[in-house]
Design an enzyme around this catalytic site. Structure first.
Site, PDB file in Angstrom:
ATOM      1  N   ASP A  65       0.859  -1.171   0.000  1.00  0.00           N
ATOM      2  CA  ASP A  65       0.000   0.000   0.000  1.00  0.00           C
ATOM      3  C   ASP A  65       0.898   1.225   0.000  1.00  0.00           C
ATOM      4  O   ASP A  65       1.918   1.265   0.694  1.00  0.00           O
ATOM      5  CB  ASP A  65      -0.942   0.005   1.208  1.00  0.00           C
ATOM      6  CG  ASP A  65      -2.227   0.750   0.870  1.00  0.00           C
ATOM      7  OD1 ASP A  65      -2.976   0.292  -0.009  1.00  0.00           O
ATOM      8  OD2 ASP A  65      -2.455   1.840   1.442  1.00  0.00           O
ATOM      9  N   ASP A 143       3.389  10.527 -10.608  1.00  0.00           N
ATOM     10  CA  ASP A 143       4.785  10.681 -11.048  1.00  0.00           C
ATOM     11  C   ASP A 143       5.067  11.999 -11.780  1.00  0.00           C
ATOM     12  O   ASP A 143       6.132  12.590 -11.566  1.00  0.00           O
ATOM     13  CB  ASP A 143       5.192   9.506 -11.956  1.00  0.00           C
ATOM     14  CG  ASP A 143       5.578   8.268 -11.159  1.00  0.00           C
ATOM     15  OD1 ASP A 143       5.730   8.377  -9.933  1.00  0.00           O
ATOM     16  OD2 ASP A 143       5.729   7.201 -11.771  1.00  0.00           O
ATOM     17  N   HIS A 169      10.106   5.229  -3.069  1.00  0.00           N
ATOM     18  CA  HIS A 169       9.523   4.563  -1.902  1.00  0.00           C
ATOM     19  C   HIS A 169       9.380   3.060  -2.162  1.00  0.00           C
ATOM     20  O   HIS A 169       9.716   2.236  -1.332  1.00  0.00           O
ATOM     21  CB  HIS A 169       8.163   5.203  -1.600  1.00  0.00           C
ATOM     22  CG  HIS A 169       7.265   5.338  -2.803  1.00  0.00           C
ATOM     23  ND1 HIS A 169       7.707   5.871  -3.997  1.00  0.00           N
ATOM     24  CD2 HIS A 169       5.972   4.970  -3.026  1.00  0.00           C
ATOM     25  CE1 HIS A 169       6.720   5.834  -4.883  1.00  0.00           C
ATOM     26  NE2 HIS A 169       5.658   5.299  -4.322  1.00  0.00           N
TER      27      HIS A 169
HETATM   28  P1  ITT Z   1      -3.553  -1.778  -5.410  1.00  0.00           P
HETATM   29  O1  ITT Z   1      -4.193  -1.210  -4.173  1.00  0.00           O
HETATM   30  O2  ITT Z   1      -4.448  -2.688  -6.167  1.00  0.00           O
HETATM   31  O3  ITT Z   1      -2.194  -2.364  -5.140  1.00  0.00           O
HETATM   32  P2  ITT Z   1      -3.575   1.016  -6.196  1.00  0.00           P
HETATM   33  O4  ITT Z   1      -3.014   1.773  -7.340  1.00  0.00           O
HETATM   34  O5  ITT Z   1      -5.027   1.216  -5.866  1.00  0.00           O
HETATM   35  O6  ITT Z   1      -3.269  -0.538  -6.428  1.00  0.00           O
HETATM   36  P3  ITT Z   1      -2.886   2.015  -3.562  1.00  0.00           P
HETATM   37  O7  ITT Z   1      -4.221   1.734  -3.001  1.00  0.00           O
HETATM   38  O8  ITT Z   1      -1.676   1.634  -2.752  1.00  0.00           O
HETATM   39  O9  ITT Z   1      -2.674   1.295  -4.957  1.00  0.00           O
HETATM   40  O10 ITT Z   1      -2.847   3.547  -3.961  1.00  0.00           O
HETATM   41  C1  ITT Z   1      -1.656   4.185  -4.158  1.00  0.00           C
HETATM   42  C2  ITT Z   1      -1.866   5.351  -5.093  1.00  0.00           C
HETATM   43  O11 ITT Z   1      -0.833   6.300  -4.812  1.00  0.00           O
HETATM   44  C3  ITT Z   1      -1.700   4.956  -6.548  1.00  0.00           C
HETATM   45  O12 ITT Z   1      -2.910   4.599  -7.167  1.00  0.00           O
HETATM   46  C4  ITT Z   1      -1.085   6.217  -7.159  1.00  0.00           C
HETATM   47  O13 ITT Z   1      -2.110   7.138  -7.479  1.00  0.00           O
HETATM   48  C5  ITT Z   1      -0.271   6.759  -6.003  1.00  0.00           C
HETATM   49  N1  ITT Z   1       1.110   6.235  -6.088  1.00  0.00           N
HETATM   50  C6  ITT Z   1       1.673   5.256  -5.327  1.00  0.00           C
HETATM   51  N2  ITT Z   1       2.927   5.010  -5.732  1.00  0.00           N
HETATM   52  C7  ITT Z   1       3.154   5.824  -6.767  1.00  0.00           C
HETATM   53  C8  ITT Z   1       4.254   6.022  -7.620  1.00  0.00           C
HETATM   54  O14 ITT Z   1       5.366   5.316  -7.521  1.00  0.00           O
HETATM   55  N3  ITT Z   1       4.136   6.940  -8.576  1.00  0.00           N
HETATM   56  C9  ITT Z   1       3.019   7.678  -8.711  1.00  0.00           C
HETATM   57  N4  ITT Z   1       1.925   7.547  -7.971  1.00  0.00           N
HETATM   58  C10 ITT Z   1       1.982   6.614  -6.995  1.00  0.00           C
END
Ligand code: ITT
Length: 189
Positions: A65, A143, A169
Protein backbone atom coordinates in the site's frame (compact mmCIF):
# COMPACT_ATOMS: atom_id res chain seq x y z
CA UNK A 1 11.72 -18.11 -5.64
CA UNK A 2 8.19 -17.16 -6.67
CA UNK A 3 5.72 -15.10 -4.69
CA UNK A 4 2.24 -13.84 -5.41
CA UNK A 5 1.60 -10.08 -5.47
CA UNK A 6 -2.02 -9.11 -4.75
CA UNK A 7 -2.50 -5.84 -6.60
CA UNK A 8 -4.76 -4.38 -9.24
CA UNK A 9 -2.02 -2.01 -10.41
CA UNK A 10 0.20 -3.44 -13.19
CA UNK A 11 2.73 -0.59 -12.79
CA UNK A 12 3.42 -1.68 -9.21
CA UNK A 13 3.95 -5.27 -10.36
CA UNK A 14 6.42 -4.21 -13.08
CA UNK A 15 8.39 -1.92 -10.75
CA UNK A 16 8.51 -4.52 -7.96
CA UNK A 17 9.64 -7.29 -10.33
CA UNK A 18 12.49 -5.22 -11.72
CA UNK A 19 13.75 -4.71 -8.16
CA UNK A 20 13.22 -8.25 -6.85
CA UNK A 21 14.72 -9.95 -9.91
CA UNK A 22 18.12 -8.90 -8.51
CA UNK A 23 17.34 -11.04 -5.46
CA UNK A 24 16.24 -14.08 -7.49
CA UNK A 25 12.56 -13.46 -6.74
CA UNK A 26 9.76 -13.47 -9.32
CA UNK A 27 6.40 -11.93 -8.44
CA UNK A 28 3.29 -13.37 -10.02
CA UNK A 29 0.00 -11.53 -10.19
CA UNK A 30 -2.24 -13.05 -7.49
CA UNK A 31 -5.57 -14.46 -8.70
CA UNK A 32 -7.34 -12.80 -5.76
CA UNK A 33 -8.27 -9.15 -5.24
CA UNK A 34 -6.59 -6.86 -2.73
CA UNK A 35 -9.22 -6.13 -0.08
CA UNK A 36 -8.70 -2.60 1.28
CA UNK A 37 -10.02 -1.42 4.64
CA UNK A 38 -10.35 2.31 5.29
CA UNK A 39 -7.59 3.44 7.63
CA UNK A 40 -5.16 6.32 8.06
CA UNK A 41 -2.30 3.81 8.30
CA UNK A 42 -0.79 2.32 5.13
CA UNK A 43 0.63 -0.46 7.26
CA UNK A 44 -2.76 -1.39 8.71
CA UNK A 45 -4.30 -1.43 5.21
CA UNK A 46 -1.49 -3.57 3.79
CA UNK A 47 -1.38 -6.02 6.73
CA UNK A 48 -5.13 -6.62 6.63
CA UNK A 49 -5.06 -7.13 2.85
CA UNK A 50 -2.12 -9.55 3.16
CA UNK A 51 -3.87 -11.62 5.85
CA UNK A 52 -7.06 -11.89 3.80
CA UNK A 53 -5.19 -12.72 0.59
CA UNK A 54 -3.08 -15.35 2.37
CA UNK A 55 -6.17 -17.02 3.82
CA UNK A 56 -7.65 -17.23 0.34
CA UNK A 57 -4.49 -18.28 -1.57
CA UNK A 58 -2.53 -20.29 0.97
CA UNK A 59 0.75 -19.46 -0.80
CA UNK A 60 3.46 -16.93 0.15
CA UNK A 61 2.55 -13.49 -1.10
CA UNK A 62 3.13 -9.77 -0.85
CA UNK A 63 0.77 -6.82 -0.74
CA UNK A 64 1.76 -3.18 -1.02
CA UNK A 65 0.00 0.00 0.00
CA UNK A 66 1.40 3.39 -0.92
CA UNK A 67 0.48 7.03 -1.06
CA UNK A 68 1.54 10.63 -1.64
CA UNK A 69 1.67 12.80 1.49
CA UNK A 70 1.68 16.58 0.88
CA UNK A 71 3.04 18.48 3.86
CA UNK A 72 1.03 21.71 3.59
CA UNK A 73 -2.17 19.65 3.10
CA UNK A 74 -1.48 17.86 6.42
CA UNK A 75 -0.52 14.67 4.60
CA UNK A 76 -3.45 14.58 2.15
CA UNK A 77 -4.10 12.47 0.06
CA UNK A 78 -2.00 9.85 1.96
CA UNK A 79 -3.95 6.58 2.24
CA UNK A 80 -6.64 7.98 -0.08
CA UNK A 81 -4.17 8.56 -2.94
CA UNK A 82 -5.69 6.02 -5.30
CA UNK A 83 -9.18 7.56 -5.03
CA UNK A 84 -7.86 11.13 -5.18
CA UNK A 85 -5.82 10.30 -8.28
CA UNK A 86 -8.93 8.86 -9.96
CA UNK A 87 -11.09 11.84 -9.00
CA UNK A 88 -9.06 15.08 -9.08
CA UNK A 89 -5.74 13.72 -10.42
CA UNK A 90 -2.45 15.57 -10.68
CA UNK A 91 -4.28 18.75 -11.76
CA UNK A 92 -6.36 18.73 -8.59
CA UNK A 93 -3.29 18.51 -6.34
CA UNK A 94 -1.66 21.37 -8.28
CA UNK A 95 -4.80 23.51 -7.81
CA UNK A 96 -4.86 22.79 -4.07
CA UNK A 97 -1.26 24.04 -3.86
CA UNK A 98 -1.76 27.19 -5.96
CA UNK A 99 0.04 30.13 -4.31
CA UNK A 100 1.51 27.85 -1.65
CA UNK A 101 5.27 28.26 -1.15
CA UNK A 102 5.58 25.03 0.83
CA UNK A 103 5.52 22.25 -1.79
CA UNK A 104 7.22 19.56 0.30
CA UNK A 105 5.83 16.06 -0.13
CA UNK A 106 6.80 12.43 0.27
CA UNK A 107 5.76 9.09 -1.11
CA UNK A 108 5.44 6.22 1.34
CA UNK A 109 5.19 2.52 0.62
CA UNK A 110 4.54 -0.40 2.96
CA UNK A 111 5.14 -3.90 1.61
CA UNK A 112 3.78 -6.80 3.66
CA UNK A 113 5.01 -10.37 3.18
CA UNK A 114 2.70 -13.15 4.38
CA UNK A 115 3.46 -16.84 4.65
CA UNK A 116 2.28 -19.30 7.30
CA UNK A 117 2.75 -17.63 10.68
CA UNK A 118 5.00 -14.92 9.22
CA UNK A 119 3.66 -11.45 8.55
CA UNK A 120 6.41 -8.88 8.00
CA UNK A 121 6.35 -5.24 6.89
CA UNK A 122 8.95 -3.26 4.95
CA UNK A 123 8.70 0.52 4.65
CA UNK A 124 10.13 2.85 2.01
CA UNK A 125 9.96 6.64 1.90
CA UNK A 126 10.92 9.03 -0.93
CA UNK A 127 11.15 12.70 0.03
CA UNK A 128 10.72 15.52 -2.43
CA UNK A 129 8.36 18.24 -3.57
CA UNK A 130 5.41 18.94 -5.85
CA UNK A 131 6.31 20.51 -9.23
CA UNK A 132 4.62 23.71 -10.48
CA UNK A 133 3.30 21.80 -13.52
CA UNK A 134 3.30 18.17 -14.73
CA UNK A 135 6.48 17.08 -16.54
CA UNK A 136 7.55 13.86 -18.26
CA UNK A 137 5.81 10.84 -19.71
CA UNK A 138 7.05 7.81 -17.76
CA UNK A 139 5.64 6.05 -14.72
CA UNK A 140 2.09 6.34 -13.45
CA UNK A 141 -0.17 8.12 -10.96
CA UNK A 142 1.35 11.23 -9.42
CA UNK A 143 4.79 10.68 -11.05
CA UNK A 144 4.49 13.73 -13.39
CA UNK A 145 4.22 16.13 -10.43
CA UNK A 146 6.63 14.55 -7.91
CA UNK A 147 10.23 15.81 -7.82
CA UNK A 148 12.33 13.44 -5.76
CA UNK A 149 15.20 14.91 -3.72
CA UNK A 150 18.59 14.18 -5.28
CA UNK A 151 17.38 13.80 -8.89
CA UNK A 152 18.41 17.18 -10.30
CA UNK A 153 14.92 18.62 -10.20
CA UNK A 154 13.43 15.94 -12.48
CA UNK A 155 10.00 14.51 -11.77
CA UNK A 156 9.59 10.74 -11.38
CA UNK A 157 8.04 10.77 -14.87
CA UNK A 158 11.23 12.26 -16.31
CA UNK A 159 13.40 9.49 -14.84
CA UNK A 160 14.00 6.10 -16.42
CA UNK A 161 12.48 3.09 -14.59
CA UNK A 162 15.77 2.12 -12.91
CA UNK A 163 16.53 5.74 -11.93
CA UNK A 164 13.10 5.97 -10.31
CA UNK A 165 13.52 2.66 -8.47
CA UNK A 166 16.93 3.71 -7.12
CA UNK A 167 15.30 6.48 -5.05
CA UNK A 168 11.60 5.62 -4.90
CA UNK A 169 9.52 4.56 -1.90
CA UNK A 170 8.72 1.29 -3.72
CA UNK A 171 12.37 0.68 -4.59
CA UNK A 172 13.40 1.14 -0.97
CA UNK A 173 10.64 -1.06 0.46
CA UNK A 174 11.07 -3.92 -2.05
CA UNK A 175 14.87 -3.85 -1.69
CA UNK A 176 14.41 -4.22 2.07
CA UNK A 177 12.09 -7.18 1.41
CA UNK A 178 14.63 -8.70 -1.04
CA UNK A 179 17.47 -8.36 1.47
CA UNK A 180 15.38 -9.99 4.18
CA UNK A 181 14.30 -12.85 1.89
CA UNK A 182 17.95 -13.44 1.06
CA UNK A 183 19.28 -13.15 4.60
CA UNK A 184 16.57 -15.44 5.95
CA UNK A 185 17.47 -18.09 3.34
CA UNK A 186 14.16 -17.85 1.49
CA UNK A 187 15.69 -16.45 -1.72
CA UNK A 188 19.07 -17.22 -3.27
CA UNK A 189 20.83 -14.83 -5.65
P1 ITT B 1 -3.55 -1.78 -5.41
O1 ITT B 1 -4.19 -1.21 -4.17
O2 ITT B 1 -4.45 -2.69 -6.17
O3 ITT B 1 -2.19 -2.36 -5.14
P2 ITT B 1 -3.57 1.02 -6.20
O4 ITT B 1 -3.01 1.77 -7.34
O5 ITT B 1 -5.03 1.22 -5.87
O6 ITT B 1 -3.27 -0.54 -6.43
P3 ITT B 1 -2.89 2.01 -3.56
O7 ITT B 1 -4.22 1.73 -3.00
O8 ITT B 1 -1.68 1.63 -2.75
O9 ITT B 1 -2.67 1.30 -4.96
O10 ITT B 1 -2.85 3.55 -3.96
C1 ITT B 1 -1.66 4.19 -4.16
C2 ITT B 1 -1.87 5.35 -5.09
O11 ITT B 1 -0.83 6.30 -4.81
C3 ITT B 1 -1.70 4.96 -6.55
O12 ITT B 1 -2.91 4.60 -7.17
C4 ITT B 1 -1.08 6.22 -7.16
O13 ITT B 1 -2.11 7.14 -7.48
C5 ITT B 1 -0.27 6.76 -6.00
N1 ITT B 1 1.11 6.23 -6.09
C6 ITT B 1 1.67 5.26 -5.33
N2 ITT B 1 2.93 5.01 -5.73
C7 ITT B 1 3.15 5.82 -6.77
C8 ITT B 1 4.25 6.02 -7.62
O14 ITT B 1 5.37 5.32 -7.52
N3 ITT B 1 4.14 6.94 -8.58
C9 ITT B 1 3.02 7.68 -8.71
N4 ITT B 1 1.93 7.55 -7.97
C10 ITT B 1 1.98 6.61 -7.00
Amino acid sequence: MELYFATGNPHKLAEANSILSKFGVLLRHAPSPKIEIQSESLEEIARYAAEVAYRSLGSPLVVEDSGLFVESLNGFPGPYSSYVYKTIGCGGILRLLEGNANREARFECVVVYASGETLRSFVGIARGSIAEAPRGSGGFGFDPIFISDGCGGKTFSELGPSEKSAVSHRGRAFRALGEWLRSSGRAYA
